[in-house]
Design a protein around this motif. Structure first.
Motif, short mmCIF file in Angstrom:
data_model
loop_
_atom_site.label_atom_id
_atom_site.label_comp_id
_atom_site.label_asym_id
_atom_site.label_seq_id
_atom_site.Cartn_x
_atom_site.Cartn_y
_atom_site.Cartn_z
N CYS A 211 0.83 -1.21 0.00
CA CYS A 211 0.00 0.00 0.00
C CYS A 211 0.87 1.26 0.00
O CYS A 211 0.53 2.27 -0.62
CB CYS A 211 -0.93 0.02 1.22
N PHE A 212 2.02 1.19 0.68
CA PHE A 212 2.90 2.35 0.75
C PHE A 212 3.78 2.49 -0.49
O PHE A 212 4.37 3.55 -0.71
CB PHE A 212 3.77 2.26 2.01
N SER A 213 3.85 1.44 -1.30
CA SER A 213 4.60 1.57 -2.55
C SER A 213 3.78 2.28 -3.62
O SER A 213 4.32 2.82 -4.58
CB SER A 213 5.02 0.18 -3.07
N SER A 214 2.44 2.31 -3.43
CA SER A 214 1.55 2.90 -4.44
C SER A 214 0.97 4.23 -4.01
O SER A 214 0.35 4.92 -4.84
CB SER A 214 0.39 1.93 -4.74
N ILE A 215 1.17 4.62 -2.77
CA ILE A 215 0.45 5.78 -2.24
C ILE A 215 0.80 7.09 -2.95
O ILE A 215 -0.02 8.01 -3.04
CB ILE A 215 0.70 5.90 -0.71
N LEU A 216 2.01 7.18 -3.49
CA LEU A 216 2.42 8.41 -4.15
C LEU A 216 2.35 8.34 -5.68
O LEU A 216 2.86 9.24 -6.37
CB LEU A 216 3.85 8.77 -3.71
N ASP A 217 1.73 7.31 -6.21
CA ASP A 217 1.62 7.17 -7.67
C ASP A 217 1.00 8.38 -8.37
O ASP A 217 1.48 8.81 -9.42
CB ASP A 217 0.83 5.91 -8.02
N PRO A 218 -0.08 8.97 -7.82
CA PRO A 218 -0.65 10.15 -8.49
C PRO A 218 0.33 11.31 -8.58
O PRO A 218 0.35 12.04 -9.58
CB PRO A 218 -1.86 10.51 -7.60
N VAL A 219 1.14 11.50 -7.54
CA VAL A 219 2.13 12.58 -7.55
C VAL A 219 3.15 12.33 -8.65
O VAL A 219 3.52 13.24 -9.41
CB VAL A 219 2.84 12.69 -6.18
N CYS A 220 3.62 11.09 -8.74
CA CYS A 220 4.58 10.73 -9.80
C CYS A 220 4.00 10.98 -11.18
O CYS A 220 4.64 11.59 -12.04
CB CYS A 220 4.96 9.25 -9.67
N ASN A 221 2.77 10.53 -11.39
CA ASN A 221 2.16 10.65 -12.72
C ASN A 221 1.91 12.08 -13.14
O ASN A 221 2.13 12.43 -14.30
CB ASN A 221 0.85 9.85 -12.75
N ILE A 222 1.44 12.90 -12.21
CA ILE A 222 1.16 14.30 -12.56
C ILE A 222 2.45 15.04 -12.87
O ILE A 222 2.52 15.87 -13.78
CB ILE A 222 0.38 14.99 -11.42
N ASN A 223 3.52 14.74 -12.12
CA ASN A 223 4.81 15.36 -12.40
C ASN A 223 5.34 14.92 -13.77
O ASN A 223 5.89 15.73 -14.52
CB ASN A 223 5.82 14.99 -11.32
N LEU A 224 5.18 13.64 -14.09
CA LEU A 224 5.62 13.16 -15.40
C LEU A 224 4.79 13.77 -16.52
O LEU A 224 5.31 14.08 -17.60
CB LEU A 224 5.53 11.64 -15.47
N ASN A 225 3.50 13.95 -16.28
CA ASN A 225 2.65 14.58 -17.29
C ASN A 225 3.13 15.97 -17.65
O ASN A 225 2.99 16.42 -18.79
CB ASN A 225 1.19 14.64 -16.80
N LEU B 113 12.95 9.99 -20.08
CA LEU B 113 13.86 8.86 -20.29
C LEU B 113 15.04 8.93 -19.31
O LEU B 113 15.42 7.92 -18.70
CB LEU B 113 14.37 8.86 -21.73
N LYS B 114 15.60 10.10 -19.16
CA LYS B 114 16.73 10.28 -18.23
C LYS B 114 16.33 9.91 -16.81
O LYS B 114 17.06 9.22 -16.09
CB LYS B 114 17.22 11.73 -18.27
N LEU B 115 15.14 10.36 -16.42
CA LEU B 115 14.63 10.04 -15.08
C LEU B 115 14.44 8.53 -14.90
O LEU B 115 14.79 7.98 -13.85
CB LEU B 115 13.28 10.74 -14.86
N GLU B 116 13.89 7.88 -15.91
CA GLU B 116 13.65 6.44 -15.80
C GLU B 116 14.96 5.67 -15.63
O GLU B 116 15.03 4.71 -14.87
CB GLU B 116 12.91 5.93 -17.04
N ILE B 117 15.98 6.08 -16.35
CA ILE B 117 17.27 5.40 -16.24
C ILE B 117 17.83 5.55 -14.83
O ILE B 117 18.31 4.58 -14.22
CB ILE B 117 18.27 5.97 -17.27
N ILE B 118 17.75 6.75 -14.28
CA ILE B 118 18.26 7.00 -12.92
C ILE B 118 17.43 6.21 -11.89
O ILE B 118 17.98 5.51 -11.03
CB ILE B 118 18.21 8.51 -12.59
N ALA C 104 11.38 7.50 -5.95
CA ALA C 104 10.95 7.85 -7.31
C ALA C 104 10.15 9.15 -7.32
O ALA C 104 10.31 10.00 -8.21
CB ALA C 104 10.11 6.72 -7.90
N THR C 105 9.28 9.32 -6.32
CA THR C 105 8.48 10.54 -6.23
C THR C 105 9.37 11.76 -6.04
O THR C 105 9.19 12.80 -6.69
CB THR C 105 7.48 10.45 -5.07
N PHE C 106 10.36 11.65 -5.16
CA PHE C 106 11.28 12.75 -4.92
C PHE C 106 12.03 13.12 -6.20
O PHE C 106 12.16 14.31 -6.54
CB PHE C 106 12.29 12.35 -3.83
N LEU C 107 12.48 12.12 -6.95
CA LEU C 107 13.22 12.39 -8.19
C LEU C 107 12.33 13.03 -9.25
O LEU C 107 12.76 13.94 -9.97
CB LEU C 107 13.83 11.09 -8.72
N ASN C 108 11.07 12.58 -9.35
CA ASN C 108 10.14 13.18 -10.31
C ASN C 108 9.88 14.64 -9.99
O ASN C 108 9.69 15.47 -10.89
CB ASN C 108 8.82 12.41 -10.33
#
Length: 478
Positions: free
Chosen positions: A330-344, A356-361, A392-396
């Motif tokens: 549950c804690f691995s998915s809790i920040l998924d919306p934050v990640c997705n909106i930042n990537l958008n 792409l650079k972010l994904e590699i890191i 991942a959220t912090f990096l995004n």
């Protein structure tokens, strides 16, 4: 009402209807199938997920997002994307068909060979309506998608349950998947009354591929990592262990994945229209961020606390091995919306190179965490996934300020109140549910108490995300 607000509300409502009706049916069908089938049956399908997911990414090639982002799209653009999607799907099917014996040998499950060869047919069928979905998403038309997806999921789900009742075992899941793809194709074609004319235009290809190619690579990296857990667990542990993991992952990601998907699908085409106006982009972005976390944080915390009664009631005692795994995930998915909106935001600005650079890191860090945590068993691997989610959220978040004036700390402050309130709600649920011994009473009182506490406190504190939701509701009825 502004056109952006109107599109946001309409898009969000129909995207939510499409997503939750679809996922609701799939969730219910999944519960029924989990009671009829064994954890090892689900584990076998889980073993193939990495191959199917990677192939599906190749089939799309990032063209769907490229079509949605383009300001003007021609029939040649649609036709070129359609032709390439189809040709690549045939090639991927041929490759999976050929390597199926080696995959079965790798897992030491001979029956997996034919299962993989048959289920791979979904790649070709799905390629025939990928462009249809991109066209509808571009128009923020999730109503039509809702009808098609729901109808296909319901009918194919019933078909799968009938097969399971007749003793087809893992083949119930295989034929359900194929039936779902066929029904989607038929319903999309009937509702849209449109079919792209296959063609190849060099200019269209270069335009789509210049943006989509980087998304292709970044999606591949993400998919390989996401499905690497299934591969490792399937090889290192048993099919039953993998079944526990896949069910725990499915249940824990259900709220977050759906909210994140709804917001991603709605925000991308809308934010794309604001790509040249940073002031409006920032304003809309902040609202999306606050509202998404206000909704998802309590769902994930509540699900974590109520994991035991949820699994026992829905799946039965034979799935109790998934309880602790689900709580951690549950804690691995809790920040998924934050990640997705930042990537958008990066997609909107056309910076697929940064994605792409972010994904590699990120995935370099993730793989290190995965192989380090393996020695601690399934629980250790799930803890590693949760840790990676926060990293991942912090990096995004780090790239956001490059395009709009919002720092990492600025984003954290927007989300902090919802997170603290959600944790408080989780504590209240835990205290109340422990007053009862019955799983049913624990689940019922936990849900009612959590909802009442969360929204009552949010209303008393006049929290901004709740105010935004009320405003959206009032605008819709205005």
């Amino acid at each position: 009402m502004s056109s952006i607000a109107s599109q946001s509300i309409k898009g969000f409502i129909w995207s939510a209807v499409e997503r939750f009706s679809l996922q609701g049916v799939q969730f219910f069908i999944g519960i029924v199938l989990a009671r009829l089938l064994s954890p090892s049956d689900f584990g076998m399908i889980g073993m193939l997920t990495i191959f199917l997911s990677i192939s599906q990414i190749f089939v799309d090639c990032g063209f769907s997002n490229a079509l949605i982002r383009e300001k003007e799209v021609t029939d040649q653009d649609y036709g070129t994307a359609f032709l390439l999607n189809f040709l690549i799907s045939v090639a991927c099917f041929g490759i999976l068909f050929a390597i199926a014996p080696f995959v079965a040998d790798f897992y030491q499950l001979p029956e997996l060979e034919l299962v993989m060869q048959v289920v791979s047919l979904t790649l070709i069928i799905n390629a025939l309506f990928t462009v249809h979905k991109a066209r509808l998403s571009r128009a923020v038309d999730f109503k039509t998608q809702s009808k098609a997806s729901f109808g296909a999921a319901l009918l194919s789900g019933i078909f799968g349950v009938v097969l399971a009742c007749c003793g087809f075992g893992v083949w119930s899941l295989v034929w359900q998947s194929i039936a779902n793809s066929v029904l989607n194709l038929l319903i999309f074609s009937v509702l849209l009354r449109w079919f792209p004319k296959p063609c190849f235009n060099k200019a269209s290809f270069h335009s789509l591929f210049s943006f989509g190619s980087k998304l292709l690579v970044s999606s591949l990296i993400h998919s390989v990592y996401s499905n690497l857990y299934n591969l490792v667990i399937g090889k290192k542990f048993t099919a039953t262990d993998l079944g526990f993991y896949t069910r725990a992952d499915h249940l824990s990601s259900f709220p977050s994945l759906n909210v994140a998907s709804i917001l991603s699908r709605v925000t991308f085409p809308i934010l794309s229209k604001l790509q040249d106006d940073n002031e409006k982009l920032l304003s809309v972005y902040k609202k999306y961020l606050q509202v998404s976390c206000f909704l998802i944080f309590p769902l994930m915390i509540g699900l974590c606390v109520l994991a035991k009664p949820t699994i026992i009631i829905l799946l039965g005692e034979k799935w109790s091995g998934a309880i602790l795994l689900m709580q951690i995930l549950c804690f691995s998915s809790i920040l998924d919306p934050v990640c997705n909106i930042n990537l958008n935001l990066l997609y909107v600005k056309g910076r697929s190179d940064l994605v792409l650079k972010l994904e590699i890191i990120k995935k370099t860090i993730a793989i290190i965490i995965l192989f380090t945590s393996m020695r601690y068993g399934l629980v250790g691997m799930c803890v590693g996934r949760a840790l990676y989610g926060f990293i991942a959220t912090f990096l995004n978040m780090t790239y956001t300020r490059s395009f709009i004036d919002l720092s990492i700390w600025g984003q954290v402050k927007l989300l902090a109140s919802s997170f603290v309130l959600s944790l408080s709600m989780g504590g209240v649920i835990w205290l109340v549910m422990n007053l009862f011994s019955s799983d049913g009473l624990q689940l019922a009182t936990g849900i009612l108490t959590g909802v009442a506490f969360y929204f009552a406190v949010a209303y008393l504190l006049k929290m901004n995300p709740l105010r935004l939701l009320i405003e959206l509701k009032n605008r819709r009825h205005a």
